[in-house]
Write an enzyme that holds these catalytic residues in place. Structure first.
Site, mmCIF file in Angstrom:
data_model
loop_
_atom_site.group_PDB
_atom_site.id
_atom_site.type_symbol
_atom_site.label_atom_id
_atom_site.label_comp_id
_atom_site.label_asym_id
_atom_site.label_seq_id
_atom_site.Cartn_x
_atom_site.Cartn_y
_atom_site.Cartn_z
ATOM 1 N N HIS A 93 60.783 -70.120 -60.526
ATOM 2 C CA HIS A 93 61.908 -70.722 -60.421
ATOM 3 C C HIS A 93 61.492 -72.331 -59.565
ATOM 4 C CE1 HIS A 93 65.854 -70.317 -58.345
ATOM 5 N NE2 HIS A 93 66.115 -69.939 -59.846
ATOM 6 N N ASP A 164 67.870 -64.833 -51.736
ATOM 7 C CA ASP A 164 68.569 -64.968 -52.111
ATOM 8 C C ASP A 164 69.533 -63.935 -53.089
ATOM 9 O OD1 ASP A 164 70.962 -65.295 -49.195
ATOM 10 O OD2 ASP A 164 71.501 -67.319 -50.080
ATOM 11 N N GLU A 280 75.207 -65.897 -43.157
ATOM 12 C CA GLU A 280 75.293 -67.080 -43.629
ATOM 13 C C GLU A 280 76.571 -68.342 -43.530
ATOM 14 O OE1 GLU A 280 74.154 -67.802 -47.478
ATOM 15 O OE2 GLU A 280 71.535 -66.364 -47.319
#
Length: 537
Positions: A93, A164, A280
């Site tokens: 990723h 997240d 957030e």
């Protein structure tokens, strides 16, 4: 015997290309229980990453059965007169080829399989009386979603700090920092790990912690894979809540938005009932983004529109999202606690949106959106992401120059913006943050769609946007630091690390003196330099 013959064949294929000069007799003594493969089906996925903007093709891929396999491979490179590059790849990723190993070997760490009859058994959570908390030891290639499921099933526990997206490897996020909306309270994931097993660039398997081998321990945390490969991590745990109250409120005034965010993170030491558990925010600069995959909180049958809220500043809205954890014993007070916290904030009246859901569903919210995008063929596209740490003193400049300037009203993806407390970060780690007590993560998480027929969504356009954003920051004197960093020259890397650069060089010389690890980062341009010259500059 057949497996060892295949291993010799693989290594011999490396010899003419990368200069490996190990003798076959030495290779036969390598006790590798995993599989070292040259199959195109293994090479192809290991040649690129989630970013989709770079390609680095290895000659082989190792599927290790143990930490010993990782050490054996790295040691073979270290002892060679001409070492070959090795990188550890978790879930792939990364966004700029950080896990690549051109003409080298990629170690696929997150293979949840049984190889050569060896099973990576998961340890059960344990209690530490000295720290008065639980912990769990996990394989460096384990995905965080698996850690969560395992610890919940064995004691109702969970790690304290998250990203997240949970389908990332433990070693991968610890090599960067690992951040989400809990970081203001618990710090990043690198502040919530107590011990590591690390294979250094010399092929040594070392256990390190605050008490033992501390230089390696702090160097590896946030070290971008430059000093070692994490094969085991001891993660701090806490009792997991059962449910989450998830709240979103909207702002048209950026000053009010940031003032409220900074107030909420200042409550980190307040009693649990008097603070949120997650904070957030994100920026909304066009109609589509308010209901996009990051914002699927809102009902598709009742979408939220910017035009519904008058006075939006140049067509820009700001969304603040918060959560309050609770369970059966605290459910009776959740409404009262949330109401008291919301009264402190200066958001647009009538813009409060709430939902309640299980704790696991909240943590795993992005994966559900991922599945929808995969079904539409919109997940495996280039992701020219740009992640910046911005000092709180300069965040208003970024709003004027970027959110309401460079980007206009098209972004091709969400823009996260939320503050963190610097004192929750350990300066001894290799991670780099701005020199202010409060700083923001500003994450431009865009997806390139070259065949969408919209010039603003092409990879070329989004990459140009990124360069304009960085140029604006330089001209405005904003001292940003990149998260998941990418720089073209070693001088730029030196500026990135700032006062930590000399220490970074010393750690590289000590733990990976032959530049075997992390070559995909491009921090050390060794192709035209003898090893020692980098450290003598």
């Amino acid at each position: 015997m057949a497996h060892r013959v295949f291993l010799v064949f693989v290594i011999c294929r490396l010899i003419p290309t990368v200069g490996l000069t190990l003798q076959p007799a030495e290779l036969l003594r390598l006790d590798v229980q995993g599989q070292l493969r040259l199959d195109p089906s293994d090479i192809a996925p290991a040649s690129t990453d989630f970013g989709g903007t770079t390609r680095a093709e290895p000659l082989a891929v190792l599927h290790p059965a143990s930490a010993g396999d990782v050490a054996t491979l790295v040691r073979a490179s270290y002892l060679s007169p001409r070492p070959f590059p090795i990188s550890a790849r978790g879930h792939g990723h990364s966004i700029n080829g950080q896990a690549g190993a051109q003409h080298g070997v990629v170690i696929e760490m997150s293979q949840d399989v049984v190889l050569a009859g060896v099973n990576r058994a998961r340890a059960r959570p344990e209690y530490s009386s000295s720290r008065d908390e639980y912990y769990v030891d996990v394989w460096g290639g384990e995905l965080w979603i698996n850690v969560l499921k395992w610890t919940l099933a064995n004691g109702g526990l969970a790690p304290k700090s998250w990203t997240d997206y949970l389908y990332l490897s433990v070693g991968g996020t610890l090599s960067n920092a690992g951040i989400s909306g809990q970081a203001f309270n618990h710090g990043p994931q690198i502040s919530n790990v107590h011990e590591l097993d690390v294979v250094t660039g010399k092929g040594e398997l070392v256990t390190c912690s605050e008490e033992h081998n501390t230089e390696l321990f702090h160097g590896v945390l946030g070290g971008l894979g430059q000093f070692g490969i994490i094969t085991r991590a001891r993660i701090a745990l806490e009792p997991a809540p059962q449910r989450v109250r998830w709240i979103r409120v909207l702002y048209s005034n950026f000053t009010a938005f940031t003032k409220d965010q900074e107030h909420l993170i200042s409550l980190h030491s307040a009693p649990e009932r008097q603070r949120f558990d997650y904070v957030e925010g994100f920026v909304i600069v066009d109609e589509g983004l308010i209901n996009n995959w990051r914002s699927s909180f809102f009902s598709p049958s009742n979408p939220v529109k910017i035009s519904s809220f008058g006075g939006a500043n140049g067509g820009v809205l700001y969304c603040l999202e918060m959560t309050k954890n609770y369970d059966d014993t605290t459910a009776h007070s959740i409404d009262q606690d949330v109401e008291a916290l919301l009264k402190m904030l200066d958001f647009i009246p009538a813009s409060v949106f709430t939902t309640d859901l299980p704790y696991v569903d909240f943590l795993d919210r992005v994966h559900k959106a991922e599945l929808k995008l995969r079904a539409k063929g919109l997940w495996d596209v280039p992701h020219p992401w740009l992640n910046l740490f911005v000092p709180a003193s300069s965040i208003a400049d970024l709003d004027r120059g970027v959110f309401r300037g460079i980007l206009g009203n098209k972004t091709s993806g969400p823009i996260l913006i939320y503050p963190m407390n610097k004192h929750k970060w350990d300066d001894r780690s290799s991670a780099v943050t701005p020199e202010e007590d409060v700083f923001y993560l500003v994450a431009f998480l865009r997806s390139a769609l070259d065949d969408a027929g919209e010039p603003s969504k092409t990879l070329e356009h989004l990459s140009r946007d990124n360069q304009q954003i960085l140029q604006f920051c330089r001209e405005a004197g904003i001292e940003t630091r990149q998260y998941l960093p990418h720089h073209e020259t070693q001088s730029d890397w030196q500026k990135h690390f700032g006062h930590k650069w000399d220490r970074f060089l010393r750690r590289k010389a000590k733990f990976d003196p032959k530049f075997i690890l992390g070559t995909g980062q491009g921090i050390f341009q060794t192709s035209a330099l003898p090893y020692s010259s980098v450290f003598s500059s």
